[in-house]
Design a protein around this motif. Structure first.
Motif, PDB file in Angstrom:
ATOM      1  N   ALA A 280      35.273 -76.644 -40.950  1.00 49.61           N
ATOM      2  CA  ALA A 280      36.061 -75.460 -41.330  1.00 49.61           C
ATOM      3  C   ALA A 280      35.417 -74.183 -40.814  1.00 49.61           C
ATOM      4  N   PHE A 281      34.086 -74.163 -40.756  1.00 53.86           N
ATOM      5  CA  PHE A 281      33.354 -72.993 -40.277  1.00 53.86           C
ATOM      6  C   PHE A 281      33.766 -72.623 -38.844  1.00 53.86           C
ATOM      7  N   LEU A 282      34.064 -73.631 -38.002  1.00 54.23           N
ATOM      8  CA  LEU A 282      34.472 -73.352 -36.627  1.00 54.23           C
ATOM      9  C   LEU A 282      35.981 -73.313 -36.448  1.00 54.23           C
ATOM     10  N   LEU A 283      36.727 -73.983 -37.326  1.00 54.05           N
ATOM     11  CA  LEU A 283      38.174 -74.085 -37.140  1.00 54.05           C
ATOM     12  C   LEU A 283      38.953 -72.972 -37.833  1.00 54.05           C
ATOM     13  N   VAL A 284      38.523 -72.619 -39.046  1.00 48.71           N
ATOM     14  CA  VAL A 284      39.347 -71.719 -39.864  1.00 48.71           C
ATOM     15  C   VAL A 284      39.362 -70.274 -39.365  1.00 48.71           C
ATOM     16  N   PRO A 285      38.198 -69.638 -39.069  1.00 38.42           N
ATOM     17  CA  PRO A 285      38.272 -68.243 -38.614  1.00 38.42           C
ATOM     18  C   PRO A 285      39.148 -68.021 -37.369  1.00 38.42           C
ATOM     19  N   PRO A 286      38.994 -68.810 -36.288  1.00 39.65           N
ATOM     20  CA  PRO A 286      39.870 -68.575 -35.129  1.00 39.65           C
ATOM     21  C   PRO A 286      41.346 -68.803 -35.433  1.00 39.65           C
ATOM     22  N   LEU A 287      41.634 -69.699 -36.395  1.00 40.65           N
ATOM     23  CA  LEU A 287      43.028 -69.967 -36.758  1.00 40.65           C
ATOM     24  C   LEU A 287      43.603 -68.875 -37.650  1.00 40.65           C
ATOM     25  N   MET A 288      42.820 -68.430 -38.642  1.00 40.21           N
ATOM     26  CA  MET A 288      43.351 -67.538 -39.672  1.00 40.21           C
ATOM     27  C   MET A 288      43.303 -66.060 -39.301  1.00 40.21           C
TER      28      MET A 288
END
Length: 313
Positions: A280-288
């Motif tokens: 989530a640390f790598l996936l969530v910020p660029p997505l959100m």
């Protein structure tokens, strides 16, 4: 002549980890994973395109937002190759050189994003504290200088990391703890002295966490300034300009702090929870981040809808 230790076999390939206990479902996991990566890349590219093509968005706030989008793109593209190889093709192996290169880019873009969030908090403080002098304080040339200075800082800060890893010998152990390579994860596999890696890695982590401290200090000053505004409506208007940035800060730092807390204090750590939070640390910020800024920033939302041929409400 010293006797050879045949129990130590030097290795050149590491093994990454998918989701423990769900190996049979990796192909199904890859479907939402690919969707999230596509949305993250599309969202951040859209932000960059809109800011570049719309002259009305050529302001410091949006320049800093474009820097955030670039950092998010870098994070996504750095972790994308190994994540998709694991979940699509069940290919766990990665060469030592590729792993060290990946950890350099992941740590570099992570520090860059942390720095950009710090810059954006300063931008919000100046906009609220000195609204009439905002454009004269943050000129275009000054924005470029700030951006370049922090980008160079991030590169120089993480540049020693791959070199400290390359000097180590790796024997017997080769299983990593995540779906991508991190400095602290790789150095634990070394069979030679890794104290330099430990102390320098700690220094890098402290530098990054200091950004969060300065962001908190910025918001203390922002809150103090807002409370000094007489009109209730003006207070809400000033605070509303910070909502998107506060969301971006929480999205970025909450997984990092949660993961660090679990590593430090959790007695019975769930491997599944650790893997999911780390991903989530790598996936969530660029997505959100693109979603948050499109929803909460009217100027961005209007321009994006115009590019899509839609009218905003």
């Amino acid at each position: 002549m010293l006797p050879l230790n045949f129990s130590e076999v030097e290795i050149s390939t590491f093994l990454l980890l998918g989701i423990p206990g769900l190996e049979y479902a990796h192909v199904w996991v890859s479907i939402p994973l690919c969707f999230m990566y596509c949305m993250a890349i599309l969202g951040n590219c859209s932000i960059l395109f809109v800011i570049k093509t719309e002259s009305s968005l050529h302001e410091p706030m949006y320049y800093f937002l474009s820097m955030l989008a670039l950092s998010d793109l870098g994070l996504s593209l750095s972790s994308l190759p190994t994540m998709l190889r694991i979940f699509l093709f069940n290919a766990m192996g990665i060469s030592a050189d590729a792993c060290i290169a990946q950890e350099f880019f992941i740590h570099g873009f992570t520090d860059m994003e942390s720095s950009v969030l710090l810059i954006m908090s300063f931008d919000r403080f100046v906009a609220i504290r000195h609204p009439l002098r905002y454009s004269s304080i943050l000129t275009n040339s000054r924005v470029v200088q700030i951006g370049l200075a922090f980008a160079i800082k991030s590169i120089l800060l993480v540049l020693p990391l791959p070199f400290t890893l390359m000097r180590l010998r790796y024997c017997n152990k080769r299983a990593l703890s995540h779906s991508y390579c991190l400095h602290q994860d790789v150095m634990k596999l070394a069979c030679s002295d890794n104290r330099v890696n430990f102390y320098y890695g700690l220094f890098v982590a402290l530098c990054m966490m200091s950004d969060s401290v300065f962001i908190a200090v910025s918001y203390v000053f922002i809150l103090k300034t807002v409370l000094g505004i007489a009109s209730h409506g003006e207070r809400l208007k000033a605070l509303n300009t910070c909502v998107s940035h506060i969301c971006a800060v929480l999205i970025f730092y909450v997984p990092i702090i949660t993961l660090a807390t679990m590593h430090r204090f959790a007695k019975h750590k769930s491997p599944l929870a650790m893997i999911l939070i780390a991903d989530a640390f790598l996936l969530v910020p660029p997505l959100m981040n693109p979603i948050v800024y499109c929803v909460k920033t009217r100027q961005i939302r209007v321009k994006v809808l115009e590019k899509l041929g839609l009218k905003s409400k």
